[in-house]
Design a protein around this motif. Sequence first.
Motif, short mmCIF file in Angstrom:
data_model
loop_
_atom_site.label_atom_id
_atom_site.label_comp_id
_atom_site.label_asym_id
_atom_site.label_seq_id
_atom_site.Cartn_x
_atom_site.Cartn_y
_atom_site.Cartn_z
N GLN A 108 0.50 -1.20 0.06
CA GLN A 108 0.08 -0.08 -0.29
C GLN A 108 1.25 1.12 0.03
N PHE A 109 1.86 1.17 -0.36
CA PHE A 109 2.84 2.24 -0.72
C PHE A 109 2.64 3.38 -0.79
N TYR A 110 1.35 2.96 -2.44
CA TYR A 110 1.94 3.90 -3.40
C TYR A 110 0.31 5.13 -3.08
N ARG A 111 -0.12 4.32 -1.61
CA ARG A 111 -1.25 5.81 -1.45
C ARG A 111 -1.14 6.20 -0.72
N ASN A 112 0.43 6.73 -0.65
CA ASN A 112 1.27 8.24 0.34
C ASN A 112 2.05 8.74 -1.07
N SER A 113 1.53 8.34 -2.36
CA SER A 113 2.15 9.72 -3.53
C SER A 113 1.13 10.52 -3.96
N SER A 114 1.42 11.44 -4.49
CA SER A 114 0.48 12.00 -4.90
C SER A 114 -1.32 11.84 -5.75
N VAL A 115 -0.21 10.79 -6.18
CA VAL A 115 -1.66 10.17 -6.92
C VAL A 115 -2.40 9.60 -6.00
N GLY A 116 -2.24 8.66 -5.39
CA GLY A 116 -2.78 8.29 -3.74
C GLY A 116 -3.36 8.70 -3.28
N GLN A 117 -2.87 10.01 -3.05
CA GLN A 117 -3.41 10.84 -1.60
C GLN A 117 -4.53 11.37 -2.52
N ALA A 118 -4.85 11.62 -4.26
CA ALA A 118 -5.42 12.56 -4.67
C ALA A 118 -7.18 11.89 -4.59
N LEU A 119 -6.68 10.18 -5.62
CA LEU A 119 -7.66 9.00 -5.11
C LEU A 119 -8.26 8.81 -3.64
N CYS A 120 -7.51 9.05 -2.72
CA CYS A 120 -8.11 8.47 -1.38
C CYS A 120 -8.89 9.89 -0.96
N ASP A 121 -8.72 11.47 -1.17
CA ASP A 121 -9.19 12.31 -1.33
C ASP A 121 -10.94 12.52 -2.17
N SER A 122 -11.10 11.69 -2.85
CA SER A 122 -11.49 11.80 -3.90
C SER A 122 -12.57 10.49 -3.47
N LEU A 123 -12.06 9.68 -3.11
CA LEU A 123 -13.37 8.23 -2.98
C LEU A 123 -13.82 9.12 -1.41
N ASP A 124 -12.80 9.22 -0.64
CA ASP A 124 -13.82 9.91 0.77
C ASP A 124 -14.60 11.07 0.22
N GLU A 125 -14.57 11.44 -0.25
CA GLU A 125 -15.82 12.85 -1.01
C GLU A 125 -16.71 12.43 -1.90
N MET A 126 -16.86 11.24 -2.63
CA MET A 126 -18.09 10.72 -2.65
C MET A 126 -18.40 9.71 -1.95
N ILE A 127 -17.96 8.78 -0.41
CA ILE A 127 -18.51 8.17 0.34
C ILE A 127 -19.03 9.05 1.25
N GLN A 128 -18.72 10.52 1.50
CA GLN A 128 -19.22 11.35 2.63
C GLN A 128 -20.59 12.36 1.61
N GLU A 129 -20.97 12.02 0.33
CA GLU A 129 -21.58 12.06 -1.01
C GLU A 129 -23.02 11.23 -0.73
#
Length: 109
Positions: A9-30
Amino acid sequence: MAQNNAAYQFYRNSSVGQALCDSLDEMIQEGSIDPQVAVTMLNQFDASMAEALRTQVKAKTTIKGKLHIYRFCDDVWTFVIAEGQFKFENSETVKCDERVKLVSCAARP
């Protein structure tokens, strides 16, 4: 003993991984997606990044610097290098004034 095919799961800390996590969190909240779908997407992201790096990246580099910290745990090497110099195959050399953290792990099929 069963083989673990889970990707690191190292790649989740990359800028692309962080953007994906942020987008997924936002979509879950919505309420746009179910949390389990987000977990599945993150797992696929991990596997896809590992596969892309394994098959598409062929560049090599030589690293010089002061080894600040190193550790080996659970088949993962972690190095923190100060005053690092990275020489790439094309002879370009990049110098880093800050510390650089390198994480190296065994390739998983």
